[in-house]
Design an enzyme around this catalytic site. Structure first.
Site: not given
Lengths: 459, 459
Positions: A23-24, A20, A88, A183
């Site tokens: 952000f991580g 992935g 994956v 938003e």
């Protein structure tokens, strides 16, 4: 260095596989840039997604390229990292190997350390049949689909002479009042009141109804109370119909069924519905839980040890939205910091330091923008609202995009959208029109027997 | 004025229906802005398409919004014009009525004057089965599909350890060396040599082969000879393999069959093929020809009287790429000028002046850009090449986009692409990946029995 990475020589170093590039995963990869490791990052998309701005792609402010830089472009100069496109499908903890599919062909990747940053997808709370009628807000595909539906609904309204049949085209319902829902509702309201002004001849676009449904008793639930109040007020000033304590019990092509305060059933006729309510962690969580002594929470997140590893597999890290640790929220900041923590732990172990260091999250605050010049932010104990908060929002997001070299053009798009009246990204594709034509033809028998009046009848 | 247009009052003025919002239709609509008429423009897309820059969307330089402004936004302040989304399926010349479909529902539009500006689509010269393997370059959908294929091919190459199987992923074949084909081949070459530098670990992107196939004996056939020579030289300097006198006899998933000089059969193994060879006028041409005393040429274009009208229907104008008049080329400039001519003729008739004035085309020149800082232009007798021509190209195109208010962000995208190294629009959607996965799985049995090696085997 490049030679060692090109796949034609045996592995020279410690192999880190990252699943992935959200952000991580991306922050983990970057934090490993000076480590003596070989990083392979696998993602099913070719781009990192700056998800906090996805709603601006859906509402025509930004282009998909503005918020989705290619992963390999971001890691271009990081010679110890390679990027592979693939989904994956399996992790074998005993064999230390990841399996992924690309265009139907399976490949296998061995690892010494694994960082699982597979994130979360939309959850319809067991009602997957809602998905076709109310797309989520998780991928570029979602945003482009919503863009086509939102601008397409206004096109259909222009064609509809009967006000009773036109109104459902001019009603936009957002389910879920978290940051994305709030938003998005604000942006659709601004779009109809400002951007689309004078675009139509048979109705005033400002007539459009934007409804924000929330099952809980507040908007922006995890935020501090004064911010929630301000956001709620800003939404109402924009003309958004905010309905709390309202559950969605059904969604179909024509609208939604609701249940208010647990006893009042209702119905909203609306062609455009958007699901921003729930998240479900990646199915890779279940694959990890089957093979290790961890458990999953209700949202499918993997419980990890204090250092973000699996209890019985210290070489496997779970970070970001897939991680369950101390009930940390599923926000970008947690993902980045836990990704960096995993990278630093791997680096430290390679220097012989096997001491366990728990992950500590530093809350840098939270912010949401409701509309142009209106935002709410909470930084530590500091509360900021209004145009000051909005400028902070702009600055923080520009600073982030800068990291991905997208500043110039995103700024230009924002200049057009915020200072001017226009939105530049309003394209509907023929494929989208075709898909909706097929859907409409399929459900035509189910519709009332009264066909739409030909346009000639209007004159 | 708006009230008269909203469809709830009887028609007050002369009704002009325009089919198509390309250069011909849009310029006709704008030229009618002060005329005492009611203009209705019908298009199957919600956007005008600045087609000369479509290849830049396909190659990641521009976003779709940069070149596809919403039609109704362009005509926002023109209160005598309304815009309807729909695909025109029939014209009834006797009843003076146009029929169009939107989401499967048919509507009818009566007219007093009709301007048919429906343009042309791709022609595969009777080989429609080529389309799935070699998309054309006519719509936003085409460009986004090609964008996904081009960037996707590089992704697949990164996954392929066997050079013999990697090369077809790194081979890009453009069929047809008209302006679109020449510009596209140049852009793909630049992309691989400059933009994608250092993006891959298992190959050098500059190794990519770009092949430009042309059945005739020259590139940019209608242009003056010195320009053709210069364009040819520029392409070869960029490393494009230009093959003249080469016909394409077959296209399949794995490559193309060619016939050179009418006797040498050949084969190019390539996963990415792009068709920029032929055009076929809109099928509306045949519908008009059935009902009037006009004829169609080989490309399906409608022969018109010198004032762009149908011989026996002076109230019906055919303009742009669908028009056959004096063998004028199918370029934007002809479409714009013929659209304006039709609008002026309608306006003049309404003042009682029924005199016939033939359409006279003023050739303002031709230009094509091969790569950054390289272009060729021909303005009257003036020949310009190199960076001067390129700056002229930039100026002219910016000036055009300015008319559509897209200058700021397109400039920003160009700044990034031309002065920098980057291209910002490289998004592949999950839908595209899924479609190609299905295609690959469907043809897997047909492929060699040798499956791709797992990545583990590379190490």
């Amino acid at each position: 260095m490049t030679a060692a990475m090109n796949g034609h020589r045996p592995a020279a170093g410690h192999r880190v596989v990252i699943i992935g590039a959200g952000f991580g995963g991306l922050f983990a990869a970057r934090a490993l840039r000076r480590a003596p490791v070989e990083v392979t990052i696998v993602d099913r998309a070719n781009h990192h997604l700056f998800q906090p701005l996805l709603y601006q792609v859906a509402t025509g402010v930004l282009s998909e390229g503005d918020i989705a830089p290619p992963i390999r472009e971001v890691l271009r100069r990081q010679h110890n990292a390679r990027v592979l496109l693939g989904e994956v499908v399996d992790v074998d903890l005993a064999a230390r190997e990841v399996a992924f599919d690309t265009l139907g062909t399976r490949s296998h990747l061995p690892y010494d350390s694994l960082i699982v940053a597979a994130g979360a997808g939309q959850s319809y709370f067991g009602h997957d049949e809602f998905a076709a009628h109310a797309p989520g807000m998780k991928t570029i595909d979602d945003a482009l689909e919503l863009r086509g539906r939102i601008f397409g609904a206004f096109e259909m309204a222009e064609l509809e002479p009967d006000p009773g049949r036109r109104d459902p085209w001019l009603t936009f319902v957002v389910v879920g009042a978290g940051p994305t829902g709030v938003e998005l509702a604000g942006q659709i309201a601004e779009l109809s009141r400002r951007t689309l002004k004078d675009n139509y001849r048979s109705f005033d676009s400002a007539q459009a109804r934007v409804v924000l449904l929330e099952a809980a008793d507040k908007v922006l639930a995890p935020s501090p109370e004064p911010l929630r109040r301000r956001a709620h007020r800003d939404l109402e000033r924009l003309g958004v119909d905010v309905r709390l304590h309202t559950m969605v019990t059904g969604i179909d092509a024509g609208g939604l069924d609701t249940l208010q305060d647990n006893h009042t059933a209702g119905r909203i006729q609306a062609h455009t519905k958007i699901w921003a309510a729930g998240v479900q962690a990646s199915p890779l969580g279940a694959i990890l839980a089957q093979q290790s002594a961890t458990t999953l929470d209700r949202a499918g997140r993997v419980s990890v040890a204090p250092d973000c590893t699996l209890p019985d597999h210290p070489e496997v890290f779970v970070v970001g939205d897939l991680m369950q640790l101390d009930h940390l929220p599923g926000v970008a900041e947690v993902a980045m910091q836990s990704g960096v923590h995993a990278a630093r732990t791997i680096t430290r172990r390679l220097t012989g330091d096997a001491s366990e260091r728990p992950f500590r999250y530093h809350d840098l605050g939270t912010m949401a923008t409701i509309a142009r010049f209106r935002a709410v932010a909470y930084i530590g104990r500091l509360r900021v609202t209004g145009i000051t908060a909005w400028l902070m929002w702009l600055f923080v997001h520009l600073a982030f995009l800068t990291g991905f070299k997208n500043r110039v053009a995103a700024s230009a798009n924002w200049l057009v959208a915020f200072l001017g009246r226009g939105r530049r990204q309003r394209t509907i594709t023929q494929q989208q029109i075709l898909a909706h034509t097929h859907a409409a033809q399929g459900s035509q028998e189910a519709l009332a027997a009264d066909p739409r009046q030909p346009i000639t009848s209007r004159r």
